[in-house]
Design an enzyme around this catalytic site. Structure first.
Site, PDB file in Angstrom:
ATOM      1  N   GLY A  90       0.778  -1.244   0.000  1.00 16.67           N
ATOM      2  CA  GLY A  90       0.000   0.000   0.000  1.00 16.67           C
ATOM      3  C   GLY A  90       0.805   1.288   0.000  1.00 16.67           C
ATOM      4  N   SER A  91       2.069   1.233  -0.464  1.00 16.99           N
ATOM      5  CA  SER A  91       2.851   2.486  -0.427  1.00 16.99           C
ATOM      6  C   SER A  91       2.307   3.512  -1.418  1.00 16.99           C
ATOM      7  CB  SER A  91       4.338   2.219  -0.658  1.00 16.99           C
ATOM      8  OG  SER A  91       4.585   1.869  -1.995  1.00 16.99           O
ATOM      9  N   ARG A 148      -4.436  -8.445  -9.881  1.00 18.46           N
ATOM     10  CA  ARG A 148      -5.334  -9.261 -10.705  1.00 18.46           C
ATOM     11  C   ARG A 148      -5.745  -8.485 -11.945  1.00 18.46           C
ATOM     12  NH1 ARG A 148      -7.592 -13.713  -7.647  1.00 18.46           N
ATOM     13  NH2 ARG A 148      -6.662 -13.498  -5.590  1.00 18.46           N
ATOM     14  N   HIS A 181       2.384   1.012 -13.129  1.00 17.45           N
ATOM     15  CA  HIS A 181       3.158  -0.183 -13.473  1.00 17.45           C
ATOM     16  C   HIS A 181       4.655   0.113 -13.332  1.00 17.45           C
ATOM     17  CE1 HIS A 181       3.986  -4.040 -15.315  1.00 17.45           C
ATOM     18  NE2 HIS A 181       4.931  -3.424 -16.017  1.00 17.45           N
ATOM     19  N   ASP A 202      -6.973  -0.989 -20.241  1.00  8.35           N
ATOM     20  CA  ASP A 202      -7.878  -1.523 -21.265  1.00  8.35           C
ATOM     21  C   ASP A 202      -7.937  -3.037 -21.088  1.00  8.35           C
ATOM     22  OD1 ASP A 202      -5.592  -2.579 -22.359  1.00  8.35           O
ATOM     23  OD2 ASP A 202      -5.566  -1.263 -24.113  1.00  8.35           O
ATOM     24  N   ASP A 235      -1.498  -4.431 -19.202  1.00 11.86           N
ATOM     25  CA  ASP A 235      -0.555  -3.303 -19.221  1.00 11.86           C
ATOM     26  C   ASP A 235      -0.394  -2.709 -20.618  1.00 11.86           C
ATOM     27  OD1 ASP A 235      -0.122  -3.804 -16.469  1.00 11.86           O
ATOM     28  OD2 ASP A 235       1.427  -5.272 -16.934  1.00 11.86           O
ATOM     29  N   GLU A 288       7.154   6.297  -8.524  1.00 12.94           N
ATOM     30  CA  GLU A 288       5.713   5.984  -8.574  1.00 12.94           C
ATOM     31  C   GLU A 288       4.954   6.927  -7.652  1.00 12.94           C
ATOM     32  OE1 GLU A 288       4.614   1.898  -7.855  1.00 12.94           O
ATOM     33  OE2 GLU A 288       6.339   1.118  -8.833  1.00 12.94           O
TER      34      GLU A 288
HETATM   35  C1  GAR Z   1       4.136  -1.155  -7.272  1.00 15.04           C
HETATM   36  O1  GAR Z   1       5.513  -1.149  -7.577  1.00 15.04           O
HETATM   37  C2  GAR Z   1       3.318  -1.234  -8.538  1.00 15.04           C
HETATM   38  O2  GAR Z   1       3.904  -0.557  -9.602  1.00 15.04           O
HETATM   39  C3  GAR Z   1       3.290  -2.711  -8.766  1.00 15.04           C
HETATM   40  O3  GAR Z   1       3.097  -3.261  -7.485  1.00 15.04           O
HETATM   41  C4  GAR Z   1       3.736  -2.425  -6.520  1.00 15.04           C
HETATM   42  C5  GAR Z   1       2.737  -2.144  -5.415  1.00 15.04           C
HETATM   43  O4  GAR Z   1       3.355  -1.455  -4.375  1.00 15.04           O
HETATM   44  N1  GAR Z   1       2.216  -3.078  -9.648  1.00 15.04           N
HETATM   45  C6  GAR Z   1       2.312  -4.045 -10.544  1.00 15.04           C
HETATM   46  O5  GAR Z   1       3.308  -4.730 -10.704  1.00 15.04           O
HETATM   47  C7  GAR Z   1       1.070  -4.243 -11.376  1.00 15.04           C
HETATM   48  N2  GAR Z   1       1.319  -5.135 -12.473  1.00 15.04           N
HETATM   49  P1  GAR Z   1       2.527  -0.830  -3.165  1.00 15.04           P
HETATM   50  O6  GAR Z   1       1.599  -1.915  -2.640  1.00 15.04           O
HETATM   51  O7  GAR Z   1       3.592  -0.453  -2.181  1.00 15.04           O
HETATM   52  O8  GAR Z   1       1.776   0.375  -3.692  1.00 15.04           O
END
Ligand code: GAR
Length: 204
Positions: free
Chosen positions: A12-13, A93, A111, A143, A147, A176
């Site tokens: 959840g960052s 998912r 992503h 979409d 990705d 991000e």
């Molecule tokens: C993030 O790095 C996000 O880009 C990635 O999961 C991580 C979640 O981090 N998402 C994917 O790989 C989607 N295909 P978080 O839980 O700390 O926000």
């Protein structure tokens, strides 16, 4: 106020970064609800500690996508909380038909690579293994592909010779946390237009 919903499976960052920017006054949106397919997701804790509704909804029997009856429950819950934009923040998912019926063009994702390179899982590991010198992160509309949707914002992160998967992912995440709230702000302010595959941002 413009209302978003956040879907998260992990730590959840990105949710925390969005909350920080709401609390700083930079992002003038409300988080209507946080949903997770993982009852242990720390995102649920983060939401609750900020007084935001946080709900685990059973994903059903498949690993990579929501069982259709369960997907309907996610969409209903978002609608009940008046969500206008669905933000995937580490939701692991694939989104399917029931989401697009209600939220087509109103779902975005963060992503951890410079798309279209390294779609799918653990994109930072894919980048290291491939040997690219630069990677980064992408905010894009979702979409029906994986990705593949129109790209809203990207940020570049250099790959260092001594990077491990962990150090590289950590530096990607720092970016991000900057670009995701900016993308949400631009959409909430009505400054984002999709023209075919291109996303045009009206900077005034
Ligand atoms: C993030 O790095 C996000 O880009 C990635 O999961 C991580 C979640 O981090 N998402 C994917 O790989 C989607 N295909 P978080 O839980 O700390 O926000």
């Amino acid at each position: 106020m413009f209302t978003i919903g956040v879907l998260a499976s992990g730590k959840g960052s990105n949710l925390q970064a969005i909350i920080n920017q709401i609390e700083s006054g930079f992002l003038k949106v409300k988080i209507g609800v946080v949903l997770s397919d993982n009852p242990q997701s720390y995102a649920l804790e983060i939401a609750r500690s900020h007084g935001i509704s946080a709900i685990f909804i059973e994903p059903g029997k498949y690993k990579t996508f929501l069982q259709p009856e369960q997907e309907v429950k996610y969409v209903k819950c978002l609608e009940e909380h008046n969500v206008e934009l669905v933000c995937l923040a580490g939701f692991m998912r694939v989104i399917k038909k029931n989401f697009f019926n209600s939220y087509s063009g109103r779902i975005i994702n963060i992503h951890p690579s410079l798309l279209p390179s390294f779609r799918g899982l653990e994109a930072w590991k894919q980048a290291l293994q491939y040997g690219v010198k630069f990677t980064g992160c992408t905010v894009h509309f979702v979409d029906e592909g994986i990705d593949t949707g129109p790209i809203i914002l990207q940020a570049v992160v250099p790959v260092l010779d001594n990077d491990t998967p962990e150090t590289l992912h950590q530096r990607i995440q720092e970016k991000e946390h900057i670009i995701y709230p900016i993308a949400i702000k631009l959409i909430a302010e009505g400054k984002v237009k999709i023209e075919g595959r291109r996303v045009i941002i009206d900077e005034d």
